[in-house]
Scaffold this motif. Structure first.
Motif, PDB file in Angstrom:
ATOM      1  N   VAL A   7      52.918  43.340  40.657  1.00 36.10           N
ATOM      2  CA  VAL A   7      51.862  42.366  40.405  1.00 36.10           C
ATOM      3  C   VAL A   7      50.667  43.038  39.743  1.00 36.10           C
ATOM      4  O   VAL A   7      50.197  44.073  40.213  1.00 36.10           O
ATOM      5  CB  VAL A   7      51.395  41.696  41.718  1.00 36.10           C
ATOM      6  CG1 VAL A   7      50.263  40.703  41.450  1.00 36.10           C
ATOM      7  CG2 VAL A   7      52.563  40.993  42.415  1.00 36.10           C
ATOM      8  N   GLU A   8      50.230  42.479  38.627  1.00 33.36           N
ATOM      9  CA  GLU A   8      48.997  42.957  37.965  1.00 33.36           C
ATOM     10  C   GLU A   8      47.951  41.858  38.071  1.00 33.36           C
ATOM     11  O   GLU A   8      48.211  40.712  37.675  1.00 33.36           O
ATOM     12  CB  GLU A   8      49.274  43.266  36.489  1.00 33.36           C
ATOM     13  CG  GLU A   8      48.030  43.671  35.708  1.00 33.36           C
ATOM     14  CD  GLU A   8      48.293  43.854  34.220  1.00 33.36           C
ATOM     15  OE1 GLU A   8      49.463  43.653  33.806  1.00 33.36           O
ATOM     16  OE2 GLU A   8      47.332  44.168  33.488  1.00 33.36           O
ATOM     17  N   VAL A   9      46.789  42.188  38.634  1.00 34.80           N
ATOM     18  CA  VAL A   9      45.700  41.228  38.749  1.00 34.80           C
ATOM     19  C   VAL A   9      44.641  41.584  37.721  1.00 34.80           C
ATOM     20  O   VAL A   9      44.088  42.686  37.740  1.00 34.80           O
ATOM     21  CB  VAL A   9      45.098  41.225  40.166  1.00 34.80           C
ATOM     22  CG1 VAL A   9      43.967  40.185  40.258  1.00 34.80           C
ATOM     23  CG2 VAL A   9      46.178  40.902  41.217  1.00 34.80           C
ATOM     24  N   CYS A  10      44.367  40.656  36.810  1.00 28.11           N
ATOM     25  CA  CYS A  10      43.428  40.901  35.714  1.00 28.11           C
ATOM     26  C   CYS A  10      42.048  40.329  36.061  1.00 28.11           C
ATOM     27  O   CYS A  10      41.948  39.332  36.791  1.00 28.11           O
ATOM     28  CB  CYS A  10      43.945  40.266  34.434  1.00 28.11           C
ATOM     29  SG  CYS A  10      45.572  40.873  33.941  1.00 28.11           S
ATOM     30  N   ALA A  11      41.027  40.966  35.499  1.00 27.93           N
ATOM     31  CA  ALA A  11      39.646  40.614  35.864  1.00 27.93           C
ATOM     32  C   ALA A  11      39.287  39.184  35.454  1.00 27.93           C
ATOM     33  O   ALA A  11      38.525  38.496  36.122  1.00 27.93           O
ATOM     34  CB  ALA A  11      38.687  41.608  35.233  1.00 27.93           C
ATOM     35  N   SER A  14      40.662  36.405  29.698  1.00 28.45           N
ATOM     36  CA  SER A  14      40.804  37.182  28.460  1.00 28.45           C
ATOM     37  C   SER A  14      41.639  38.430  28.709  1.00 28.45           C
ATOM     38  O   SER A  14      42.570  38.747  27.950  1.00 28.45           O
ATOM     39  CB  SER A  14      39.400  37.573  27.948  1.00 28.45           C
ATOM     40  OG  SER A  14      39.521  38.509  26.933  1.00 28.45           O
ATOM     41  N   ALA A  15      41.385  39.103  29.811  1.00 27.62           N
ATOM     42  CA  ALA A  15      42.170  40.304  30.164  1.00 27.62           C
ATOM     43  C   ALA A  15      43.612  39.929  30.466  1.00 27.62           C
ATOM     44  O   ALA A  15      44.546  40.638  30.088  1.00 27.62           O
ATOM     45  CB  ALA A  15      41.528  40.989  31.366  1.00 27.62           C
ATOM     46  N   LEU A  16      43.817  38.780  31.129  1.00 27.92           N
ATOM     47  CA  LEU A  16      45.189  38.331  31.437  1.00 27.92           C
ATOM     48  C   LEU A  16      45.975  38.087  30.149  1.00 27.92           C
ATOM     49  O   LEU A  16      47.126  38.515  30.007  1.00 27.92           O
ATOM     50  CB  LEU A  16      45.141  37.051  32.273  1.00 27.92           C
ATOM     51  CG  LEU A  16      46.482  36.376  32.552  1.00 27.92           C
ATOM     52  CD1 LEU A  16      46.595  35.940  34.012  1.00 27.92           C
ATOM     53  CD2 LEU A  16      46.711  35.171  31.642  1.00 27.92           C
ATOM     54  N   MET A 185      56.101  36.628  34.919  1.00 28.25           N
ATOM     55  CA  MET A 185      55.482  35.385  35.386  1.00 28.25           C
ATOM     56  C   MET A 185      53.992  35.520  35.101  1.00 28.25           C
ATOM     57  O   MET A 185      53.364  36.467  35.586  1.00 28.25           O
ATOM     58  CB  MET A 185      55.722  35.181  36.876  1.00 28.25           C
ATOM     59  CG  MET A 185      54.940  34.032  37.494  1.00 28.25           C
ATOM     60  SD  MET A 185      55.530  32.436  36.944  1.00 28.25           S
ATOM     61  CE  MET A 185      56.952  32.239  38.048  1.00 28.25           C
ATOM     62  N   ILE A 186      53.455  34.599  34.297  1.00 31.49           N
ATOM     63  CA  ILE A 186      52.057  34.704  33.876  1.00 31.49           C
ATOM     64  C   ILE A 186      51.333  33.435  34.295  1.00 31.49           C
ATOM     65  O   ILE A 186      51.750  32.325  33.919  1.00 31.49           O
ATOM     66  CB  ILE A 186      51.953  34.881  32.351  1.00 31.49           C
ATOM     67  CG1 ILE A 186      52.715  36.138  31.909  1.00 31.49           C
ATOM     68  CG2 ILE A 186      50.467  34.969  31.922  1.00 31.49           C
ATOM     69  CD1 ILE A 186      52.936  36.237  30.407  1.00 31.49           C
ATOM     70  N   THR A 187      50.290  33.568  35.114  1.00 30.00           N
ATOM     71  CA  THR A 187      49.562  32.382  35.521  1.00 30.00           C
ATOM     72  C   THR A 187      48.135  32.719  35.916  1.00 30.00           C
ATOM     73  O   THR A 187      47.821  33.876  36.230  1.00 30.00           O
ATOM     74  CB  THR A 187      50.279  31.635  36.672  1.00 30.00           C
ATOM     75  OG1 THR A 187      49.781  30.299  36.768  1.00 30.00           O
ATOM     76  CG2 THR A 187      50.119  32.368  37.996  1.00 30.00           C
ATOM     77  N   ALA A 188      47.277  31.690  35.876  1.00 33.66           N
ATOM     78  CA  ALA A 188      45.854  31.891  36.166  1.00 33.66           C
ATOM     79  C   ALA A 188      45.291  30.633  36.812  1.00 33.66           C
ATOM     80  O   ALA A 188      45.877  29.555  36.697  1.00 33.66           O
ATOM     81  CB  ALA A 188      45.097  32.168  34.869  1.00 33.66           C
ATOM     82  N   GLY A 189      44.150  30.830  37.506  1.00 35.67           N
ATOM     83  CA  GLY A 189      43.435  29.678  38.043  1.00 35.67           C
ATOM     84  C   GLY A 189      43.673  29.479  39.531  1.00 35.67           C
ATOM     85  O   GLY A 189      44.770  29.757  40.041  1.00 35.67           O
TER      86      GLY A 189
END
Ligand code: 6PG
Length: 231
Positions: A7-11, A14-16, A185-189
């Protein structure tokens, strides 16, 4: 003991998107270097557009890449809801991908089962790269909670009816997703945080949280989507 999560957590968003394009570039280059070609299956929805736009601006070996779809809504290819249209606008046209290297799911066909079977014939034995998203209900691809397709072990592509409009879709089935060489798997929010936690921790069945199929994938999240993961 299950293997560690990746798992990578982006700031921030934009970073994601930058990190997602970086991951895709690395995996596409690695596949081409190892096997001379790369098959990439794209998901739709809103999330992929920005990282596909970023990817389109990169000088990749596009002549060795073939594009497939994880799923497609049963609408015409120029419909605003079409996953193909989104990918065409964000990636295929800007990167000038040769149309012969793009394999569109023909969701608009009246005979959805025939369209699914025809698409099965196009798929490689194993996809090199699969890009997934997750819904707030824990779906991925067009595999929704409780779907009988979650028990499918023979068909590689099937028509699916789900709660996320448009309701009818074509989707890759679990055997294809699980056979992929590399999955992200790419997701945000914050709306996705609960679904992400249910997919990655605990022991909820895949039938309840289809995104658990991607548990061993690389997960690229922003802080909001990762908020309910254990520290
Ligand atoms: C689709 C997608 C679907 C998507 C999730 C997340 O066709 O709807 O393939 O699985 O990845 O629903 O969608 P968003 O990125 O829009 O949140």
């Amino acid at each position: 003991m299950s293997p560690p999560l990746d798992v990578e957590v982006c700031a921030d968003l934009s970073a994601l998107n930058r990190s997602s394009a970086d991951w895709l570039e690395r995996e596409i280059r690695a596949a081409v270097a190892a096997r001379g070609s790369c098959s990439v299956a794209l998901s739709g929805g809103r999330s992929p557009r920005p990282f596909l736009e970023d990817l389109a601006a990169r000088a990749l070996p596009w002549g060795q890449v073939r594009f497939f779809f994880v799923d497609e809504r049963c609408v015409p290819p120029d419909d605003p809801e079409s996953n193909f249209r989104m990918a065409r606008e964000a990636l295929f046209e800007p990167a000038r991908i040769d149309p012969s290297r793009i394999h569109r799911m023909e969701g608009e066909r009246a005979d959805r089962d025939a369209a699914a079977r025809d698409y099965e014939a196009l798929l490689p034995a194993e996809l090199d790269v699969v890009v997934l998203g997750i819904g707030e209900d824990g779906h991925t691809a067009s595999l929704f909670p409780g779907s009988p397709l979650l028990d499918e072990r023979v068909r590689k592509v099937a028509a699916a009816f789900g709660p996320k409009p448009p309701p009818w879709r074509l989707t890759l089935t679990p055997p294809v997703l699980l056979a992929a060489r590399r999955t992200v798997m790419i997701t945000a929010g914050k709306g996705k945080a609960q679904a992400v936690a249910r997919a990655l921790v605990g022991d909820a069945p895949v039938k309840d949280v289809p995104a658990r199929l991607a548990r061993q994938a690389r997960w690229i999240l922003d802080r909001e989507a990762a908020a309910e993961l254990p520290r």
